[in-house]
Design a protein around this motif. Sequence first.
Motif, PDB file in Angstrom:
ATOM      1  N   GLY A 109      -9.260  11.420   1.338  1.00 62.47           N
ATOM      2  CA  GLY A 109      -7.829  11.506   1.063  1.00 62.47           C
ATOM      3  C   GLY A 109      -7.158  12.552   1.943  1.00 62.47           C
TER       4      GLY A 109
ATOM      5  N   PHE B  34       6.169   7.735  -0.163  1.00 64.41           N
ATOM      6  CA  PHE B  34       4.753   7.950   0.152  1.00 64.41           C
ATOM      7  C   PHE B  34       4.511   9.409   0.539  1.00 64.41           C
ATOM      8  CE2 PHE B  34       1.246   8.108   3.203  1.00 64.41           C
ATOM      9  CZ  PHE B  34       0.234   7.526   2.451  1.00 64.41           C
TER      10      PHE B  34
ATOM     11  N   LEU C 231     -11.530   3.143  -6.289  1.00 62.11           N
ATOM     12  CA  LEU C 231     -11.677   4.562  -5.925  1.00 62.11           C
ATOM     13  C   LEU C 231     -11.623   5.446  -7.167  1.00 62.11           C
ATOM     14  CD1 LEU C 231      -9.266   4.666  -2.828  1.00 62.11           C
ATOM     15  CD2 LEU C 231     -11.763   4.956  -2.753  1.00 62.11           C
TER      16      LEU C 231
ATOM     17  N   LEU D  31     -14.119  11.230  -2.103  1.00 65.32           N
ATOM     18  CA  LEU D  31     -12.715  10.861  -2.250  1.00 65.32           C
ATOM     19  C   LEU D  31     -11.796  11.946  -1.691  1.00 65.32           C
ATOM     20  CD1 LEU D  31     -10.416   9.084  -3.321  1.00 65.32           C
ATOM     21  CD2 LEU D  31     -10.624  10.295  -5.504  1.00 65.32           C
TER      22      LEU D  31
ATOM     23  N   GLU E  85      -4.988  11.490  -3.569  1.00 59.43           N
ATOM     24  CA  GLU E  85      -6.103  11.207  -2.639  1.00 59.43           C
ATOM     25  C   GLU E  85      -6.342   9.700  -2.556  1.00 59.43           C
ATOM     26  OE1 GLU E  85      -7.048  13.805  -1.091  1.00 59.43           O
ATOM     27  OE2 GLU E  85      -7.367  15.523  -2.426  1.00 59.43           O
ATOM     28  N   SER E  86      -6.332   9.024  -3.706  1.00 55.40           N
ATOM     29  CA  SER E  86      -6.621   7.580  -3.737  1.00 55.40           C
ATOM     30  C   SER E  86      -5.523   6.787  -3.040  1.00 55.40           C
ATOM     31  CB  SER E  86      -6.763   7.101  -5.185  1.00 55.40           C
ATOM     32  OG  SER E  86      -7.779   7.822  -5.846  1.00 55.40           O
ATOM     33  N   LEU E  87      -4.277   7.193  -3.248  1.00 55.16           N
ATOM     34  CA  LEU E  87      -3.158   6.525  -2.581  1.00 55.16           C
ATOM     35  C   LEU E  87      -3.245   6.712  -1.067  1.00 55.16           C
ATOM     36  CD1 LEU E  87      -0.403   5.089  -2.510  1.00 55.16           C
ATOM     37  CD2 LEU E  87       0.675   7.286  -3.079  1.00 55.16           C
ATOM     38  N   ALA E  88      -3.560   7.921  -0.634  1.00 54.85           N
ATOM     39  CA  ALA E  88      -3.658   8.185   0.810  1.00 54.85           C
ATOM     40  C   ALA E  88      -4.758   7.330   1.430  1.00 54.85           C
ATOM     41  CB  ALA E  88      -3.923   9.674   1.060  1.00 54.85           C
ATOM     42  N   VAL E  89      -5.911   7.244   0.756  1.00 57.06           N
ATOM     43  CA  VAL E  89      -7.025   6.441   1.286  1.00 57.06           C
ATOM     44  C   VAL E  89      -6.642   4.963   1.338  1.00 57.06           C
ATOM     45  CG1 VAL E  89      -9.369   5.623   0.809  1.00 57.06           C
ATOM     46  CG2 VAL E  89      -8.824   8.066   0.576  1.00 57.06           C
ATOM     47  N   THR E  90      -6.021   4.442   0.278  1.00 59.20           N
ATOM     48  CA  THR E  90      -5.677   3.023   0.232  1.00 59.20           C
ATOM     49  C   THR E  90      -4.644   2.680   1.313  1.00 59.20           C
ATOM     50  OG1 THR E  90      -6.089   3.033  -2.150  1.00 59.20           O
ATOM     51  CG2 THR E  90      -4.896   1.146  -1.274  1.00 59.20           C
ATOM     52  N   ALA E  91      -3.676   3.556   1.516  1.00 62.06           N
ATOM     53  CA  ALA E  91      -2.680   3.313   2.566  1.00 62.06           C
ATOM     54  C   ALA E  91      -3.328   3.348   3.943  1.00 62.06           C
ATOM     55  CB  ALA E  91      -1.569   4.354   2.480  1.00 62.06           C
ATOM     56  N   ASP E  92      -4.194   4.321   4.138  1.00 68.72           N
ATOM     57  CA  ASP E  92      -4.857   4.486   5.431  1.00 68.72           C
ATOM     58  C   ASP E  92      -5.689   3.253   5.775  1.00 68.72           C
ATOM     59  OD1 ASP E  92      -5.412   6.195   7.669  1.00 68.72           O
ATOM     60  OD2 ASP E  92      -7.407   6.548   6.852  1.00 68.72           O
TER      61      ASP E  92
ATOM     62  N   LEU F 259      -4.934  10.974  -7.866  1.00 66.90           N
ATOM     63  CA  LEU F 259      -4.109   9.811  -7.508  1.00 66.90           C
ATOM     64  C   LEU F 259      -3.579   9.932  -6.081  1.00 66.90           C
ATOM     65  CD1 LEU F 259      -2.091   9.156 -10.806  1.00 66.90           C
ATOM     66  CD2 LEU F 259      -4.108   7.948  -9.955  1.00 66.90           C
TER      67      LEU F 259
ATOM     68  N   GLU G 235      -8.243  -1.883  -4.735  1.00 67.08           N
ATOM     69  CA  GLU G 235      -8.896  -0.822  -3.950  1.00 67.08           C
ATOM     70  C   GLU G 235      -8.718   0.535  -4.610  1.00 67.08           C
ATOM     71  OE1 GLU G 235      -8.095  -0.829   0.251  1.00 67.08           O
ATOM     72  OE2 GLU G 235      -8.119  -3.023   0.358  1.00 67.08           O
TER      73      GLU G 235
ATOM     74  N   THR H  41       2.684   3.039  -4.573  1.00 69.64           N
ATOM     75  CA  THR H  41       3.232   4.362  -4.894  1.00 69.64           C
ATOM     76  C   THR H  41       4.031   4.312  -6.195  1.00 69.64           C
ATOM     77  OG1 THR H  41       3.309   4.976  -2.561  1.00 69.64           O
ATOM     78  CG2 THR H  41       4.771   6.184  -4.034  1.00 69.64           C
TER      79      THR H  41
ATOM     80  N   ARG I  55       0.812  -1.215   0.000  1.00 70.55           N
ATOM     81  CA  ARG I  55       0.000   0.000   0.000  1.00 70.55           C
ATOM     82  C   ARG I  55       0.847   1.267   0.000  1.00 70.55           C
ATOM     83  NH1 ARG I  55      -5.481  -1.159   1.624  1.00 70.55           N
ATOM     84  NH2 ARG I  55      -5.626  -3.400   1.937  1.00 70.55           N
ATOM     85  N   ILE I  56       1.928   1.284   0.782  1.00 76.90           N
ATOM     86  CA  ILE I  56       2.645   2.560   0.942  1.00 76.90           C
ATOM     87  C   ILE I  56       3.871   2.676   0.037  1.00 76.90           C
ATOM     88  CG2 ILE I  56       1.840   3.075   3.268  1.00 76.90           C
ATOM     89  CD1 ILE I  56       5.304   1.793   2.944  1.00 76.90           C
TER      90      ILE I  56
ATOM     91  N   ALA J 240      -6.892  11.201   5.439  1.00 75.80           N
ATOM     92  CA  ALA J 240      -5.846  10.175   5.525  1.00 75.80           C
ATOM     93  C   ALA J 240      -4.468  10.825   5.564  1.00 75.80           C
ATOM     94  CB  ALA J 240      -5.949   9.206   4.346  1.00 75.80           C
ATOM     95  N   ARG J 241      -4.264  11.839   4.726  1.00 75.33           N
ATOM     96  CA  ARG J 241      -2.979  12.539   4.720  1.00 75.33           C
ATOM     97  C   ARG J 241      -2.729  13.217   6.069  1.00 75.33           C
ATOM     98  NH1 ARG J 241       2.284  13.568   2.505  1.00 75.33           N
ATOM     99  NH2 ARG J 241       2.818  15.585   3.356  1.00 75.33           N
TER     100      ARG J 241
ATOM    101  N   LEU K 284       1.610   3.770  -9.266  1.00 77.43           N
ATOM    102  CA  LEU K 284       0.871   5.008  -9.573  1.00 77.43           C
ATOM    103  C   LEU K 284       1.798   6.047 -10.195  1.00 77.43           C
ATOM    104  CD1 LEU K 284      -1.458   5.387  -6.446  1.00 77.43           C
ATOM    105  CD2 LEU K 284      -2.043   4.522  -8.717  1.00 77.43           C
TER     106      LEU K 284
ATOM    107  N   ALA L 126      -2.361  15.709  -1.310  1.00 78.66           N
ATOM    108  CA  ALA L 126      -3.597  15.321  -0.612  1.00 78.66           C
ATOM    109  C   ALA L 126      -3.794  16.183   0.632  1.00 78.66           C
ATOM    110  CB  ALA L 126      -3.576  13.835  -0.243  1.00 78.66           C
TER     111      ALA L 126
ATOM    112  N   THR M 164       1.912  11.770  -1.735  1.00 76.47           N
ATOM    113  CA  THR M 164       0.619  12.178  -1.181  1.00 76.47           C
ATOM    114  C   THR M 164       0.634  13.635  -0.702  1.00 76.47           C
ATOM    115  OG1 THR M 164       1.199  11.360   1.027  1.00 76.47           O
ATOM    116  CG2 THR M 164      -0.003   9.847  -0.420  1.00 76.47           C
TER     117      THR M 164
END
Lengths: 334, 334
Positions: free
Chosen positions: A282, B225, A260, A278, B204-211, B202, A256, A199, A194-195, A285-286, A202, B232, B229
Amino acid sequence: MDHSGPVCVLGLGLIGGSLLRDLVAAGTSAFGWNRSTATVDAAIADGFDVSGDLVATLRRAEKEDALIVLGVPVPALPTMLSAVAEHAPSCGITDVTSVKGEVLSLVEDHGLSDRFVGGHPMAGTADSGWDATMEGLFRGAVWVVTTDGAPELPDETVDATWLRIWCRVVHLAVGVGAAVVPARSAAHDGAVARISHLTHVLAESLAVTADRGGALSLSLAASSFRDATRVAGTEPGLVRAMCENNRDALVTALDETISLLQQARADLAAPDRDIAGLVDAGHAARLRYEALAGRVAGEPSARPYIRLQPGVSGWLEQLHYAESVGAQIALLEV
Amino acid sequence: MDHSGPVCVLGLGLIGGSLLRDLVAAGTSAFGWNRSTATVDAAIADGFDVSGDLVATLRRAEKEDALIVLGVPVPALPTMLSAVAEHAPSCGITDVTSVKGEVLSLVEDHGLSDRFVGGHPMAGTADSGWDATMEGLFRGAVWVVTTDGAPELPDETVDATWLRIWCRVVHLAVGVGAAVVPARSAAHDGAVARISHLTHVLAESLAVTADRGGALSLSLAASSFRDATRVAGTEPGLVRAMCENNRDALVTALDETISLLQQARADLAAPDRDIAGLVDAGHAARLRYEALAGRVAGEPSARPYIRLQPGVSGWLEQLHYAESVGAQIALLEV
């Protein structure tokens, strides 16, 4: 319980070589092996106890009860594990590769899982090889140490050999200044998918999509694009090795993210809908990440810190709690 | 042809206010309007010629043949355009918003397209409002100036009024130190969708998926990471305004990225396949970007630079060539 002892590093690239430097600088008895004669010569010239003879190195490790650190890339692991099984049949073993499930199953294939504890120092530079090695590479870096040998239930017996090796691996990482975070191999792989691996995927996709927009797109790209695609500058072989060795966990994370993005796409295509869901998630989460890691690089981390006393009643529950909150651990001597 | 003249800035937030500061510092006759009394008072206290009376400001602009800069957010544009049409019926008009197609169609709705040239200064800070304004904000930044009024074919006649206003807008941006890049509104929107708005979605989506990976994921997250992000952390309302005002172009960019990710997902799910295609293409794209923009922030850009002499034979072909390579332009006086 004394967690120190000699260390034998197999593979003297950026991670293995820097580890050897740190161990020797700290006064630990440490020696190493590398396949390439050029590296062996360079390391000897720098004053290190290094050999190009794998069998002799492993026999020495066995004799001295050294902890063996596998510093080679994943494709070289099966050969190394066979040699360790044959020539160093009672040594503890750890590794420094970025995936843990794949390595654990190779270790199991070689019948070595009762004396293996995985490791993943999350440190590195853009360079590789002995010439890139340095003292202090691991200072402040996270070093994941796997916990697959610890029973899930506190009333099960902990294997004494495994526990001794686990403590030595934690001690090794703490000794070079790393922040040890314990995790099951599967949990580690899910998290780094995920992290880190996500990354990378993407960043590659963003770089390709921008490039397809032609010269105007790249000409208008500013700091947000620069930062978001930075890791697309990583050598492709390294990116593939990370991602292709962690396929299952990365597929889960990608599913996932794709979901999104598809939702955002559908919301943008409908004039009466918005992407508040979203964007708000996001942003939240940040902010959670910044609360943990600091707003800018270099700020102190708020990662929880837990002291464990292995063997003392309740310590396994504390270890599993540390895993569940991503805590850094330290060992209290009994 | 003299491209200078007074400038009237409507809306004194970060962009409009900083522009007013730069113009006055450069000795240009410039005055402004803002809706909020607090901002008007603060700007007057700082020594600027600013009013809270929109009608009076526009009548003055008309009388002095000022270039009107729309410094208000997109939702406020219809009201502004109606007022401009009524009270400043012959002034040239430009804007500073981050989407150009949406603005152009609002301008057309108000019958003002023959004297409108869009602009997008790609500068900003995390802060907003008059208090955040500063001199020098645009120095070295890209400032896109739209070219929709220029005929596609070189033998068509260029509208003299449009050309006069276009030159004034280019002159304005060059005068505050920006790098002017010409583009059709649709090309601009397609490009910023790929390099900016997609970057936001992207992140925002990465932050949500990691979270969603829980505490361990965020605990293991490192600089890749953090960088990926960073945006975000932008205020959600600003992200939504950018993305939701550029829906069509962003949907196109998202479709391409989703398709790349789905291919990567399928390749990772098949044990005998690899993701070399994506990784190699992403790496090559990043290297192309670095070749243009420098390997690290702050290095000199290799963006092409083209001097144009409007009205001289062949200048339109040169303008369209500049657009096709994302070049920076400057105007040579005839």
